[in-house]
Design a protein around this motif. Structure first.
Motif, short mmCIF file in Angstrom:
data_model
loop_
_atom_site.label_atom_id
_atom_site.label_comp_id
_atom_site.label_asym_id
_atom_site.label_seq_id
_atom_site.Cartn_x
_atom_site.Cartn_y
_atom_site.Cartn_z
N ALA A 16 -8.19 3.22 -4.61
CA ALA A 16 -8.19 2.79 -3.21
C ALA A 16 -9.33 3.47 -2.48
O ALA A 16 -9.82 4.53 -2.88
CB ALA A 16 -6.87 3.11 -2.54
N ASP B 99 0.82 -1.21 0.00
CA ASP B 99 0.00 0.00 0.00
C ASP B 99 0.86 1.26 0.00
O ASP B 99 0.38 2.34 -0.38
CB ASP B 99 -0.91 0.00 1.23
CG ASP B 99 -0.11 0.02 2.52
OD1 ASP B 99 -0.04 1.08 3.15
OD2 ASP B 99 0.44 -1.03 2.90
N ARG C 195 -0.76 -5.33 7.54
CA ARG C 195 -0.64 -5.10 6.11
C ARG C 195 -0.78 -6.44 5.39
O ARG C 195 -0.34 -7.47 5.90
CB ARG C 195 0.71 -4.46 5.76
CG ARG C 195 0.79 -2.98 6.08
CD ARG C 195 2.10 -2.40 5.59
NE ARG C 195 2.08 -0.95 5.58
CZ ARG C 195 2.38 -0.18 6.61
NH1 ARG C 195 2.72 -0.76 7.76
NH2 ARG C 195 2.32 1.13 6.52
N ARG D 70 -4.23 -2.14 4.35
CA ARG D 70 -3.64 -1.82 5.64
C ARG D 70 -4.76 -1.51 6.62
O ARG D 70 -5.73 -0.83 6.28
CB ARG D 70 -2.73 -0.60 5.53
CG ARG D 70 -2.06 -0.21 6.86
CD ARG D 70 -1.32 1.12 6.76
NE ARG D 70 -2.20 2.27 6.67
CZ ARG D 70 -2.36 3.02 5.61
NH1 ARG D 70 -1.70 2.74 4.49
NH2 ARG D 70 -3.19 4.06 5.62
N LEU E 168 1.52 2.08 -3.83
CA LEU E 168 0.40 1.89 -4.75
C LEU E 168 0.25 3.09 -5.68
O LEU E 168 -0.01 2.93 -6.88
CB LEU E 168 -0.89 1.68 -3.94
CG LEU E 168 -2.21 1.67 -4.73
CD1 LEU E 168 -2.23 0.51 -5.72
CD2 LEU E 168 -3.39 1.57 -3.77
#
Length: 759
Positions: free
Chosen positions: A563, A539, A622, A608, A542
């Protein structure tokens, strides 16, 4: 003749030590005067040799309720709350007498000497002579630096020709422990009793003869001689407390460290080691500070007897050193040199063991918050058995410069940098690279509260490489001289939607979408790869424009990143937050390795979760899940839990879990499944303890475990530690004991410590 001052006069008289008694009172008889009239108390340091130096020729000032001068006896007597001071040193007594014919001064009754460094000395009677340079003291007691306390039946102070003060004390008791509040007459936790002690003002040390250490009043240790630094001395050369132990590599061993305070800015500890299964060896730890920097260096020389798992035999050593220096207001330089003969040697001699040691020499410059420059050289040493020395790189030079060009009229920020490095290998790729990068970022806000960020990034890179067909690239071509570039344009949109939860805080939901586009870059097989070998999709990267860690591999094509983040912020400062997202590429470029999470058009899911509702509880997890099947590819969880709400402050539990699928970047390539946990707690005001462990679920074996317990108060430390670790040989996949450490340490603060360890 000095007339007596009027009642209420507040200005004391100041005389030099050689003027004591001169002209006090009328001629031919005795005289008395009210407070604040008289003569002095002698030079500083009358009772002990410790404390800062005081000018013995400085004026001495005193006050007393009454001062008498007997001209027939040629004697000055001050009585009633006598207080004299010279510089910052103060002497108090009930009565003070000075005989001008013999030069002998006598202080009697509740004598107190307050030193400038905070030490306080008490005595029943003190006789001073020799121009106040020598003294005999009865019933001496003292409060010294670092909470030290001393008591003696008697003491004799003498001053050498060089001006050094020597203090001999008889029947001495010393401790740095506080007395029991309920029973002050009870023995302290520990005390050092000695038939004779000498405080040497020149060497700043205290030496005890026929000394016994008592614990709670019970004799526990005897030594005919013991030397320790004066408590008021921060640094003093001498032998430190030896330590003893047993290891399977060295057998029984003893270490006898010697501390040398070279000067005010440097020192070194030299530690010879004598073992039953190895020749004598030694360690050193050197430190030095300069006006413009500092450096440290530690190292050793020892012998491997072949009993280690690798069968190594012969002399070896290590050096760990670092330094940092300020050149001017903009530039600083430094180094870090770390080398060792082998990992086995480090383990055998109980040094921090790692598979790779790195060394660097650098200079870097700072210009406010806008510009930064660095030039450095990097060298590496592989300590694993499977490492091929010829493939380990030497980077010389590695240069980097970055500057922020400031905000433009639109509110955007432009950043530019330039890089250059050269990599040498005797059995692998040798490459040179120059490059530059421009980054531009412009934020905007719409009427609905959305945050739009426009980003642009342009890279230009030039390469020259030989032996490209060797490690670590293994390309089809052996040489390459090429230039390449990449442009990435992005539009990032997010909409933070916030609502009040009343007394329960604030809630947030934030969708985020980013469109990134640029030319396709292909496999880039004819370009050396030095800084983008390691890759992990999480993450954290990303939304990065180029998700490779370095620049030797450039991500191209068009993609969409998406996201969703949600959070709940509580009034007490706690929060709960979660994020989940993935990426979608519009091309099939085979840039990323298998199981990286980005090998397909639709990436793996990354997420996360952070749960921290209070200050005594938090969990962070995570994960990365297969984008097609949902199978787990990576899980990393860490949790902490304190017992503050149930009345056990200082108690903290920690636990975690790690899972990773095999990666071609790791050697050996295998599944990783580990759990770890531990607890640290303060049992009482003085006791604290902890335990931890790590277990490999895949190999079904322990990785490491340990337990420790410590007692510490104002004067005493007791520490016990047990640590067991396992090390893995990546070549044979076999597991052998990495080491077991058992340590017991007893420290008498201000005196020294004793350690016993087994490995």
């Amino acid at each position: 003749m000095l007339p007596a001052p009027a009642l209420g006069q507040t200005a004391p008289l100041s005389l030099r030590p050689d003027q004591l008694g001169a002209g006090v009172g009328p001629a031919g008889g005795a005289a008395t005067a009210p407070a604040r009239t008289g003569a002095g108390a002698g030079p500083g340091g009358a009772l002990l040799g410790g404390g800062p130096a005081i000018d013995s020729n400085a004026p001495v000032t005193f006050t007393a309720a009454e001062v008498e001068y007997d001209q027939n006896e040629n004697r000055v007597t001050a009585s009633g709350a006598v207080e004299a001071w010279q510089g910052e040193r103060i002497l108090r007594a009930d009565r003070f007498t000075y005989d001008r014919d013999t030069g002998i001064a006598v202080a009697e009754g509740n004598i107190q000497l307050l030193e400038p460094d905070g030490q306080v000395l008490f005595a029943d009677r003190a006789e001073l002579k020799g121009g106040m340079r020598d003294a005999v003291v009865e019933g001496l007691r003292g409060l010294l630096a670092q909470n030290g306390r001393v008591a003696a039946n008697g003491a004799r102070r003498r001053t050498t020709e060089s001006g050094a003060v020597i203090m001999d004390l008889s029947r001495v008791v010393y401790s740095s422990c506080d007395l029991c509040e309920d029973n002050p007459e009870a023995p302290p936790l520990w005390q050092l009793r000695s038939r004779l002690a000498t405080q040497d003002g020149e060497s700043r040390r205290i030496r005890f003869r026929d000394a016994t250490v008592d614990f709670a009043g019970v004799p526990a240790f005897y030594t005919p001689y013991l030397s320790m630094p004066d408590p008021s001395t921060p640094r003093s050369s001498g032998f430190l407390t030896p330590s003893f132990g047993q290891t399977r590599y060295l057998g029984a061993f003893a270490e006898i460290p010697y501390y040398w305070a070279i000067d005010e800015s440097s020192d070194v500890v030299v530690t010879p080691l004598v073992a039953s299964q190895a020749p004598p060896s030694g360690f050193f730890n050197y430190r030095q500070r300069f006006n413009f920097g500092q450096l440290t260096a530690q190292g050793s020389l020892g012998y491997l007897n072949g009993k280690q798992s690798s069968g190594e035999k012969g002399w070896g050593g290590h050096i760990f050193s670092r330094g940092s220096f300020t050149i001017d207001e903009n530039w600083q330089a430094g180094f870090s040199i770390n080398r060792a003969t082998s990992e086995t040697y480090l383990r055998a001699y109980r040094q921090p063991a790692t598979s790779v040691l790195s060394s660097t020499v650098y200079a870097e410059g700072f210009w406010g918050y806008t510009s930064y420059a660095r030039i450095r050289a990097l060298a590496f040493q592989g300590l694993r058995e499977q490492d091929v020395t010829g493939r380990i790189p030497l980077v010389l030079p590695d240069m980097y410069y970055e500057t922020v060009l400031g905000r433009d009229s639109l509110g955007g920020t432009l950043t530019a940098d330039a890089t250059a490095f050269q990599v040498y290998r005797s059995e692998g790729t040798q490459s040179r690279r120059i490059g530059t990068r421009l980054r531009y970022e412009l934020p905007r806000f719409d009427e609905m509260g959305g945050v739009w960020t426009f980003r642009a990034q342009a890279d230009g890179l030039g390469y020259n490489a030989v032996n490209l067909n060797l490690a670590p690239n293994f390309s089809n071509e052996s040489t390459a001289t090429t230039a390449t570039g990449n442009i990435r344009l992005a539009v990032d949109w997010r909409l933070p939607m916030v609502r009040s939860a009343g007394a329960y805080g604030t809630q947030l939901i934030e969708p985020r979408v980013q469109l990134v586009t640029g030319p396709n870059t292909g496999r880039q097989t004819n370009i050396p790869n030095e800084d983008s070998l390691d890759f992990e999709f999480t993450d954290a990267n990303l939304f990065a424009l180029n998700r490779f860690q370095g620049r030797d591999r450039q991500e191209g094509g068009t993609r969409v990143d998406a996201a969703l983040r949600g959070a709940w912020y509580f009034p007490n400062g706690g929060s709960v937050e979660a994020l989940a997202g993935r990426s979608f590429r519009f091309s099939d470029e085979a840039l990323f390795h298998e199981r990286s999470g980005l090998e397909r058009r639709a990436s793996d899911w990354v997420g996360r979760v952070t749960v921290a509702p209070t200050g005594w509880f938090d969990v962070t997890a995570r994960t990365r899940l297969d984008g097609e099947t949902g199978d787990r590819r990576m899980i990393e969880t860490a949790a902490g839990f304190g017992l503050d709400p149930v009345g056990l402050p200082g108690t903290r539990f920690n636990a975690g879990y790690l899972y990773q699928v095999p990666s071609p970047l790791r050697t050996p390539s295998r599944y990783t499944r580990e759990v770890f946990g531990g607890v640290n707690t303060r049992l009482t005001t003085y006791w604290r303890a902890g335990v931890f462990g790590r277990y490999d679920l895949e190999e079904q074996r322990g990785v490491a475990a340990g337990v420790n317990a410590t007692y510490e108060d104002e004067c005493f430390i007791f520490e016990g530690r047990f640590y067991r670790s396992y090390a893995e040989n990546p070549v044979t996949s076999s597991v052998y004991p990495g080491g077991t450490t058992v340590l017991f340490r007893v420290s008498l603060k201000t005196v020294g410590e004793f350690a016993l360890r087994a490995l």
